[in-house]
Design an enzyme around this catalytic site. Structure first.
Site, PDB file in Angstrom:
ATOM      1  CB  CYS A  77     -15.731 -45.794   5.284  1.00 37.01           C
ATOM      2  SG  CYS A  77     -16.656 -44.938   6.113  1.00 37.01           S
ATOM      3  CG  HIS A 122     -18.764 -42.883  14.521  1.00 41.97           C
ATOM      4  ND1 HIS A 122     -20.149 -42.655  14.285  1.00 41.97           N
ATOM      5  CD2 HIS A 122     -18.437 -42.540  13.367  1.00 41.97           C
ATOM      6  CE1 HIS A 122     -20.375 -42.585  13.057  1.00 41.97           C
ATOM      7  NE2 HIS A 122     -19.020 -42.271  12.274  1.00 41.97           N
ATOM      8  CG  HIS A 161     -19.018 -37.647  11.717  1.00 48.07           C
ATOM      9  ND1 HIS A 161     -19.315 -37.604  10.428  1.00 48.07           N
ATOM     10  CD2 HIS A 161     -18.999 -39.277  11.810  1.00 48.07           C
ATOM     11  CE1 HIS A 161     -19.465 -38.703   9.755  1.00 48.07           C
ATOM     12  NE2 HIS A 161     -19.250 -39.819  10.944  1.00 48.07           N
ATOM     13  CE  LYS A 194     -14.363 -41.263   5.372  1.00 47.32           C
ATOM     14  NZ  LYS A 194     -15.627 -41.488   6.279  1.00 47.32           N
ATOM     15  CG  ASP A 198     -12.757 -43.702   7.582  1.00 46.66           C
ATOM     16  OD1 ASP A 198     -12.095 -42.747   7.038  1.00 46.66           O
ATOM     17  OD2 ASP A 198     -14.021 -43.560   7.554  1.00 46.66           O
ATOM     18  CG  ASP A 200     -16.217 -41.032   9.654  1.00 44.52           C
ATOM     19  OD1 ASP A 200     -16.432 -40.523   8.448  1.00 44.52           O
ATOM     20  OD2 ASP A 200     -16.813 -41.672  10.408  1.00 44.52           O
TER      21      ASP A 200
END
Ligand code: VGL
Ligand code: ZN
Length: 206
Positions: free
Chosen positions: A154, A84, A51, A109, A9, A49
């Site tokens: 993470c 985020h 989202h 992810k 990340d 990351d």
């Protein structure tokens, strides 16, 4: 013998100026670049990351909650994060100075809005796998070094899952290549990783 480096990340969102900034987060970018350039690694992979805008880890999705409050998601206690690393936004991009051309595989992810995924290997409820463990097994990885953001979230979850899901693989944490959100959380994370069998090293040891 395949030596792999896993970069967790290293995204704008976790660097100063991002939506969930980690203190000194960008300071690890030169370390990542020099390790990728060192000739030590046969394979470099990274997690991202990633989202959706309505992700359930965001305080904005829980009326009455503020960022960093505790809440619940997928039946577990969950830190309510600021929005985020929303897919397709600059916040979700890798840090602009990261040498992404050396990265062979990117594991995204955190795409399921109903569960968080700190680990690059599986969701926090441990039901869905991301595919990273299968990829690393397929590439015959025997040694996996891990660094990135954030140590207490993470990075820690990924290192612990690596021990669990890649039996026989030597797992090392490059401590100076990580930065964390909460100092106490970082200490606890380093202890937990060490206790689980992760070797804690410095980039100068490589
Ligand atoms: C992370 C909190 C929320 C991390 C990701 O990369 O450590 N932390 N999402
Ligand atoms: Zn996240």
């Amino acid at each position: 013998m395949t030596k792999a480096l896993l970069l967790i990340d290293i995204q704008n969102g976790f660097c100063p100026g991002g939506n969930l900034p980690v203190a000194e987060g960008a300071d690890i970018v030169p370390i990542a670049n020099s390790l990728m350039n060192s000739g030590h690694y046969d394979l470099v992979v990274a997690s991202q990351d990633w989202h959706p805008a309505n992700h359930g880890s965001f305080a904005s999705q829980h009326p009455g909650k503020a960022p960093f409050d505790m809440g619940e998601l997928s039946g577990q206690p969950q830190v309510m994060w600021p929005d985020h690393c929303v897919q397709g936004t600059p916040d979700a991009e890798f840090h602009p100075e990261l040498n992404v051309s050396a990265i062979e595989y990117v594991q995204r992810k955190g795409e399921n809005p109903a569960v968080d995924s700190y680990s690059a290997f599986r969701d926090n409820d441990r039901s869905a796998l991301t595919g990273l463990a299968a990829y690393l097994r397929d590439r015959n990885v025997t040694e996996l070094d891990i660094m990135g953001l954030a140590t207490d979230y993470c990075v820690q979850f990924s290192a612990l899952d690596a021990v669990d899901m890649l039996p026989g693989v030597k797992i090392r944490l490059i401590a100076d290549g990580c930065r964390g959100i909460d100092p106490k959380g970082v200490d606890d994370a380093l202890s937990a990783m060490h206790a689980a069998g992760v070797e804690i090293i410095q980039s100068s040891d490589i």
